[in-house]
Write a protein that holds these residues in place. Sequence first.
Motif, short mmCIF file in Angstrom:
data_model
loop_
_atom_site.label_atom_id
_atom_site.label_comp_id
_atom_site.label_asym_id
_atom_site.label_seq_id
_atom_site.Cartn_x
_atom_site.Cartn_y
_atom_site.Cartn_z
N ALA A 109 0.97 -1.21 0.00
CA ALA A 109 -0.03 0.04 -0.09
C ALA A 109 0.83 1.33 0.05
N TYR A 110 1.17 1.79 -1.11
CA TYR A 110 1.75 3.15 -1.12
C TYR A 110 0.95 3.79 -2.06
N PHE A 111 0.97 5.16 -1.55
CA PHE A 111 0.10 6.40 -2.11
C PHE A 111 0.55 7.32 -2.86
N PRO A 112 0.12 7.86 -4.12
CA PRO A 112 0.88 8.90 -4.51
C PRO A 112 0.26 10.27 -4.15
N VAL A 113 1.18 10.81 -3.37
CA VAL A 113 0.84 12.33 -2.52
C VAL A 113 1.55 13.26 -3.36
N VAL A 275 -8.78 -0.02 5.03
CA VAL A 275 -9.77 -0.93 4.25
C VAL A 275 -10.24 -0.30 2.93
N PRO A 276 -10.68 0.88 3.01
CA PRO A 276 -11.08 1.37 1.57
C PRO A 276 -9.72 1.31 0.58
N GLY A 277 -8.47 1.16 1.09
CA GLY A 277 -7.25 1.07 0.57
C GLY A 277 -7.02 -0.07 0.00
N GLY A 278 -7.83 -1.19 0.31
CA GLY A 278 -7.76 -2.69 -0.21
C GLY A 278 -6.39 -3.31 0.29
N LEU A 279 -5.86 -3.01 1.55
CA LEU A 279 -4.93 -3.64 2.12
C LEU A 279 -5.11 -4.95 2.46
N PHE A 280 -6.36 -5.36 2.90
CA PHE A 280 -6.64 -6.63 3.48
C PHE A 280 -7.46 -7.57 2.49
N PRO A 281 -6.83 -8.62 1.79
CA PRO A 281 -7.72 -9.39 1.03
C PRO A 281 -8.51 -10.42 1.67
N THR A 282 -9.76 -10.77 1.17
CA THR A 282 -10.39 -11.50 2.00
C THR A 282 -10.55 -13.07 1.28
N ASP A 283 -9.50 -13.22 0.63
CA ASP A 283 -9.36 -14.68 0.02
C ASP A 283 -8.08 -15.32 0.15
N GLY A 284 -7.48 -14.94 0.90
CA GLY A 284 -6.13 -15.36 1.23
C GLY A 284 -4.94 -15.42 0.22
N GLY A 285 -5.10 -14.85 -0.99
CA GLY A 285 -4.21 -14.66 -2.07
C GLY A 285 -4.31 -15.76 -2.91
N GLY A 286 -3.51 -16.80 -2.48
CA GLY A 286 -3.33 -18.05 -3.44
C GLY A 286 -2.56 -17.85 -4.75
N ALA A 287 -3.18 -18.52 -5.74
CA ALA A 287 -2.51 -18.50 -6.96
C ALA A 287 -2.45 -17.03 -7.67
N ALA A 288 -3.70 -16.45 -7.51
CA ALA A 288 -3.87 -14.93 -8.30
C ALA A 288 -2.82 -14.22 -7.64
N ALA A 289 -2.43 -14.11 -6.22
CA ALA A 289 -1.73 -13.25 -5.71
C ALA A 289 -0.30 -13.70 -6.00
N ALA A 290 0.09 -15.00 -6.41
CA ALA A 290 1.62 -15.25 -6.55
C ALA A 290 1.70 -14.68 -8.01
N LYS A 291 0.84 -14.80 -9.00
CA LYS A 291 1.00 -14.16 -10.35
C LYS A 291 1.16 -12.79 -10.25
N ALA A 292 0.29 -11.81 -9.30
CA ALA A 292 0.33 -10.64 -9.10
C ALA A 292 1.93 -10.06 -8.75
N ASP A 293 2.40 -11.14 -7.73
CA ASP A 293 3.64 -10.80 -7.03
C ASP A 293 4.70 -11.17 -8.09
N PHE A 294 4.49 -11.85 -9.00
CA PHE A 294 5.80 -12.18 -10.17
C PHE A 294 5.95 -10.85 -10.86
N ASP A 295 4.52 -10.45 -11.44
CA ASP A 295 4.96 -9.34 -12.04
C ASP A 295 5.35 -7.86 -11.28
N PHE A 296 5.02 -8.13 -10.28
CA PHE A 296 5.48 -6.84 -9.19
C PHE A 296 6.93 -6.80 -8.89
N LEU A 297 7.43 -8.07 -8.75
CA LEU A 297 8.93 -8.47 -8.57
C LEU A 297 9.71 -8.06 -9.84
N ILE A 298 9.13 -8.50 -11.02
CA ILE A 298 9.87 -8.37 -12.04
C ILE A 298 10.04 -6.77 -12.38
N ALA A 299 8.91 -6.18 -12.30
CA ALA A 299 9.08 -4.79 -12.35
C ALA A 299 9.92 -3.92 -11.39
#
Length: 331
Positions: A109-113, A275-299
């Motif tokens: 959670a980083y915000f453009p100020v 909460v409005p910032g979407g910090l806390f996922p309600t699905d535990g992450g899983g495969a979708a989180a892993a794929k998003a993390d790969f993109d983020f770590l590559i970037a």
Amino acid sequence: MLTLARLACCAAGLAVAALTWSEPAAAQRVIRVGQADTLTGQNLPELIAMANAEKRLGVKFNVVALKSDDVVFQAVINNEIDIGIGDAYKGIDTLKAPVRHFFLLRRVAYFPVVNSETYKTWKDMNGADMAVHARGSATEAMALQMEKANGIKFGQISFVPGSEVRIIAMRRGTMKATLLDLPNTRKLTEEDPKKFIVLPVETQSASDEIFYATTKFIADNKELVQVLSEELLKSLRIVNADPKAPARLRTELGLLKDLPKPLADDITPYFEMAVPGGLFPTDGGGAAAAKADFDFLIAAGRFKGQNADYKIEDFWDLAPLEAALAKVGKN
């Protein structure tokens, strides 16, 4: 009762510096959980989950605060703690360590100020300078992602380590736009809400804090890991439904009793923003989180190549989460 220890890293390993909560009975099994930094009210979602898991399992969770994420990872692979909270991706990739993530607790959670006297919209930011923490950091990756999402190109991405340093520069007017974490975003925007504003940003999908353990621990403790995952799902869903719940449950469950009043008073305001910032996922992450993390770590330059070069099963054990979702229900 959850126990909290302050651990210090020394040449001989990990040494207990202080105990602030009650010691568990000798006959009870203790599950050692480590994370970087000391615990505050921001950690209540996981503390609530562990307190409820204790009741179901008859174990005690001993939460320890370590110096850094790297120290937490080393403590996990050296069997000095059982479960780590943080980010084990780089360690798993570099060392091929037998460690797997099993539950996403928080997203990045980083915000453009920005200084509203200069910029008011993302369109205004085209060609403007953006200050981030460091090259290869999460903030740099976020800046690159925000360029793509908003169809703009920053004039320059400058590297200014330390949120406090960037805040001072924003106050002085020598910096007009930066990325800040949630607490520092609040600090700056509350000082002068007309001058400092947060530009709209989509829910951030990259992981910030994930539960992980060795493959052996997960295999040998299937019920424990599943129950903990179930309680984490329940806790995060409660928090998302009612940001005031953490403060109330802290009192009901007797958590963080020695928390200083200023930090206690900050609990609800923090969750009302998180909460409005979407910090806390309600699905535990899983495969979708892993794929998003790969993109983020590559970037961010921490991973090389493309998303398809990385296998989810090399970094996550999805079985505990899938079993927990089957029990608790998908949200």
